[in-house]
Design a protein around this motif. Structure first.
Motif, short mmCIF file in Angstrom:
data_model
loop_
_atom_site.label_atom_id
_atom_site.label_comp_id
_atom_site.label_asym_id
_atom_site.label_seq_id
_atom_site.Cartn_x
_atom_site.Cartn_y
_atom_site.Cartn_z
N ILE A 30 0.10 -22.45 15.67
CA ILE A 30 -0.90 -23.25 14.97
C ILE A 30 -2.16 -23.45 15.81
N GLY A 31 -2.05 -23.77 17.05
CA GLY A 31 -3.22 -23.90 17.91
C GLY A 31 -4.18 -24.99 17.44
N LEU A 32 -5.48 -24.70 17.52
CA LEU A 32 -6.50 -25.67 17.14
C LEU A 32 -6.88 -25.50 15.67
N ALA A 33 -6.09 -26.06 14.81
CA ALA A 33 -6.33 -25.98 13.38
C ALA A 33 -6.98 -27.28 12.91
N THR A 34 -7.90 -27.16 11.97
CA THR A 34 -8.57 -28.31 11.39
C THR A 34 -8.38 -28.28 9.88
N ILE A 35 -7.96 -29.40 9.33
CA ILE A 35 -7.81 -29.51 7.88
C ILE A 35 -9.19 -29.85 7.32
#
Length: 117
Positions: A30-35
């Motif tokens: 997933i790492g640096l995911a932004t919703i």
């Protein structure tokens, strides 16, 4: 009236899912995911969650795969956090390309602006 309720639920889901990703999910895919947004059906049974992530196309695929495999965990966590909802919607994760499209448009406008013709 129904539209305002759906908007509030979408925003609340976006915030809660962001917190779950930040604090509870340990999947390295997933790492640096932004919703970036959530769209929920009118019957509140299905929600499309839009996500952006750093990196190239391969990292985007891995992020979406990680989120899809964690969907049931995220849904369970939401049920603990959102007591007032009768039913927690089924989650579908999709990559949000609007951010990249916006960057591309800005680049094109910058090229037009600096073009000497």
């Amino acid at each position: 009236m129904q539209g305002r309720r759906v908007d509030r639920i979408e925003e609340q889901l976006r915030i809660e899912i962001s917190e779950i990703l930040e604090r509870e999910i340990q999947d390295p895919r997933i790492g640096l995911a932004t919703i970036t947004g959530v769209k929920i059906s009118s019957d509140l049974r299905h929600a499309r969650v839009f996500v952006t992530a750093l990196g190239g196309a391969e990292e985007h695929k891995r992020t979406i795969q990680g989120l899809r495999s964690a969907a049931s965990f995220i849904r369970r966590s939401l049920s603990k956090r959102l007591h007032h909802l009768k039913r927690i919607p089924e989650l579908t994760f999709d990559y949000d390309e609007s951010v990249e499209q916006g960057i591309r448009i800005e680049q094109l406008l910058g090229e037009i602006k600096t073009d000497p013709e």
